[in-house]
Scaffold this active site. Structure first.
Site, PDB file in Angstrom:
ATOM      1  N   TYR A  53       0.841  -1.200   0.000  1.00 12.60           N
ATOM      2  CA  TYR A  53       0.000   0.000   0.000  1.00 12.60           C
ATOM      3  C   TYR A  53       0.879   1.254   0.000  1.00 12.60           C
ATOM      4  O   TYR A  53       1.883   1.326   0.697  1.00 12.60           O
ATOM      5  CB  TYR A  53      -0.931   0.025   1.201  1.00 12.60           C
ATOM      6  CG  TYR A  53      -2.046  -0.995   1.163  1.00 12.60           C
ATOM      7  CD1 TYR A  53      -2.262  -1.790   0.039  1.00 12.60           C
ATOM      8  CD2 TYR A  53      -2.890  -1.171   2.242  1.00 12.60           C
ATOM      9  CE1 TYR A  53      -3.278  -2.729   0.011  1.00 12.60           C
ATOM     10  CE2 TYR A  53      -3.919  -2.102   2.223  1.00 12.60           C
ATOM     11  CZ  TYR A  53      -4.105  -2.884   1.111  1.00 12.60           C
ATOM     12  OH  TYR A  53      -5.116  -3.811   1.090  1.00 12.60           O
ATOM     13  N   SER A 211     -13.817  -4.201   0.059  1.00  9.15           N
ATOM     14  CA  SER A 211     -14.709  -3.481  -0.847  1.00  9.15           C
ATOM     15  C   SER A 211     -16.178  -3.767  -0.533  1.00  9.15           C
ATOM     16  O   SER A 211     -16.953  -4.162  -1.414  1.00  9.15           O
ATOM     17  CB  SER A 211     -14.412  -3.831  -2.319  1.00  9.15           C
ATOM     18  OG  SER A 211     -15.008  -2.903  -3.197  1.00  9.15           O
ATOM     19  N   PRO A 212     -16.591  -3.563   0.725  1.00  3.38           N
ATOM     20  CA  PRO A 212     -17.979  -3.875   1.099  1.00  3.38           C
ATOM     21  C   PRO A 212     -19.008  -3.008   0.388  1.00  3.38           C
ATOM     22  O   PRO A 212     -20.173  -3.391   0.305  1.00  3.38           O
ATOM     23  CB  PRO A 212     -17.996  -3.624   2.609  1.00  3.38           C
ATOM     24  CG  PRO A 212     -16.881  -2.654   2.847  1.00  3.38           C
ATOM     25  CD  PRO A 212     -15.818  -3.035   1.861  1.00  3.38           C
ATOM     26  N   LEU A 213     -18.582  -1.855  -0.138  1.00  2.98           N
ATOM     27  CA  LEU A 213     -19.495  -0.986  -0.900  1.00  2.98           C
ATOM     28  C   LEU A 213     -19.281  -1.129  -2.400  1.00  2.98           C
ATOM     29  O   LEU A 213     -19.833  -0.365  -3.188  1.00  2.98           O
ATOM     30  CB  LEU A 213     -19.312   0.486  -0.493  1.00  2.98           C
ATOM     31  CG  LEU A 213     -19.465   0.801   0.990  1.00  2.98           C
ATOM     32  CD1 LEU A 213     -19.370   2.296   1.222  1.00  2.98           C
ATOM     33  CD2 LEU A 213     -20.763   0.244   1.553  1.00  2.98           C
ATOM     34  N   GLY A 215     -16.710  -0.506  -4.378  1.00 10.19           N
ATOM     35  CA  GLY A 215     -16.154   0.689  -5.011  1.00 10.19           C
ATOM     36  C   GLY A 215     -17.069   1.901  -4.997  1.00 10.19           C
ATOM     37  O   GLY A 215     -16.939   2.790  -5.838  1.00 10.19           O
ATOM     38  N   GLY A 216     -18.001   1.939  -4.046  1.00 10.59           N
ATOM     39  CA  GLY A 216     -18.932   3.055  -3.944  1.00 10.59           C
ATOM     40  C   GLY A 216     -20.282   2.801  -4.582  1.00 10.59           C
ATOM     41  O   GLY A 216     -21.210   3.600  -4.415  1.00 10.59           O
ATOM     42  N   GLY A 219     -22.960   2.802  -2.059  1.00 11.38           N
ATOM     43  CA  GLY A 219     -22.887   3.914  -1.118  1.00 11.38           C
ATOM     44  C   GLY A 219     -23.701   5.126  -1.527  1.00 11.38           C
ATOM     45  O   GLY A 219     -23.396   6.246  -1.106  1.00 11.38           O
ATOM     46  N   GLY A 220     -24.730   4.940  -2.371  1.00  8.67           N
ATOM     47  CA  GLY A 220     -25.553   6.062  -2.815  1.00  8.67           C
ATOM     48  C   GLY A 220     -25.072   6.670  -4.111  1.00  8.67           C
ATOM     49  O   GLY A 220     -25.208   7.873  -4.338  1.00  8.67           O
TER      50      GLY A 220
END
Length: 324
Positions: A53, A211-213, A215-216, A219-220
């Site tokens: 990272y 990556s629970p969302l 990549g967004g 997330g709305g």
């Protein structure tokens, strides 16, 4: 904050894990320290990173930022369950990547220096290395444990049969084996339900979804697009292009529920029996606080059923998902 055991181990970790991949490339050192302080204040004791990272010429930078945070003292290191990873290519030299015993040993020492600590709580294999025997990997990990440099071993991005191979090799050697598997898993990506999650449950591994969302995308993203906010691209934008109708239905469901889409996506993962802690990757304190709201979202049977309608899973574990 609620705490659960990491798999079958005795280690207690928070139900959310702070992912640090953005520290360095996207978030400066000072703001990264602020986010980590806020996470610890809110009871998040589980931090995840990796030696690569920072990326490109800055590989290792994220571990350095965490190390400088530990160096501030105040019990920061003692309160934190620290997870990092080994496998990635750290240079162009032939033995500076993958999972040979040599690379594992040298990479661990390098991570310890960057992190300014003398031990790693959870040392994870960042990807499967089909060219290195499991006995060699376990021998290297056993040595690191004997030296006090690591405590637990985990995997990331491994298939179900890799987890079985690793676990059986550890059993033959009479060692604890794997404590966790870190895997891409969310409402849009439910393939792990076929074999990875069942393997983890069978061998007592905690599942750490990354990556629970997605990549967004969860997330709305539709609401942000309608408000004229630019998408960050990548996995989220691709998912929106492919699954816009489902994502629109999901955001409408969240609105009816009175909860933010990101919180619902995390809460859904927390309702899955194999999951220990989703890995959140906030770029700001506000995003961190938003993720924490997932802990207050309860999904009843009807809500879970509706989410299954919007984002159908594979139909159960293998082989029943595709055979009689």
């Amino acid at each position: 904050m609620r705490y659960v055991h990491l798999g079958r181990s005795g280690l207690l970790v928070s139900r959310l894990c702070l992912g640090t991949m953005n520290f360095g490339p996207e978030v400066g050192e000072a703001e990264s320290h602020t986010i980590m302080d806020r996470a610890l204040e809110q009871g998040i004791n589980f931090f995840d990173t990796a030696d690569v990272y920072g990326w490109g010429e800055n590989k290792g930078r994220t571990e350095q930022i965490i190390g400088s945070w530990f160096a501030k003292g105040g019990g920061r290191r003692e309160k934190t369950v620290l997870a990092t990873k080994v496998y990635g290519k750290m240079s162009d030299w032939p033995n500076d990547s993958h999972l040979s015993a040599r690379h594992i040993r040298l990479a661990c020492d390098a991570s310890l220096r960057r992190l300014r600590t003398d031990y790693i709580d959870l040392y994870q294999l960042h990807h499967v290395d089909r060219a290195t025997p499991w006995d060699e990997i376990w021998e290297a990990m056993e040595l690191l444990r004997q030296q006090g440099k690591i405590i637990y071993v985990g995997t990331s991005n491994h298939a179900g049969w890799h987890i079985a191979q690793a676990s059986e090799a550890a059993r033959r050697r009479g060692v604890l084996g794997l404590a966790s598997e870190q895997h891409l898993y969310n409402l849009l990506e439910r393939t792990p339900e076929l074999e990875v999650l069942p393997a983890c449950q069978a061998y007592g591994l905690g599942v750490l979804p990354w990556s629970p969302l997605h990549g967004g995308a969860l997330g709305g993203i539709v609401r942000r697009a309608d408000a004229g906010r630019r998408s960050s691209g990548g996995r989220g934008a691709e998912a929106l292009a492919r699954h816009r109708e489902r994502i629109e239905a999901y955001e409408a469901f969240c609105a009816d529920l009175g909860a933010e889409p990101a919180a619902v996506a995390l809460a859904w993962l927390l309702h899955q029996p194999a999951v220990t802690a989703p890995i959140i990757g906030p770029r700001t304190v506000e995003q961190l606080d938003g993720a924490l709201r997932a802990l207050d979202v309860t999904l009843d049977a009807d809500a879970l059923a509706r989410l299954d309608e919007i984002f159908p899973g594979p139909g159960g574990p293998a082989p029943e998902a595709y055979a009689w």
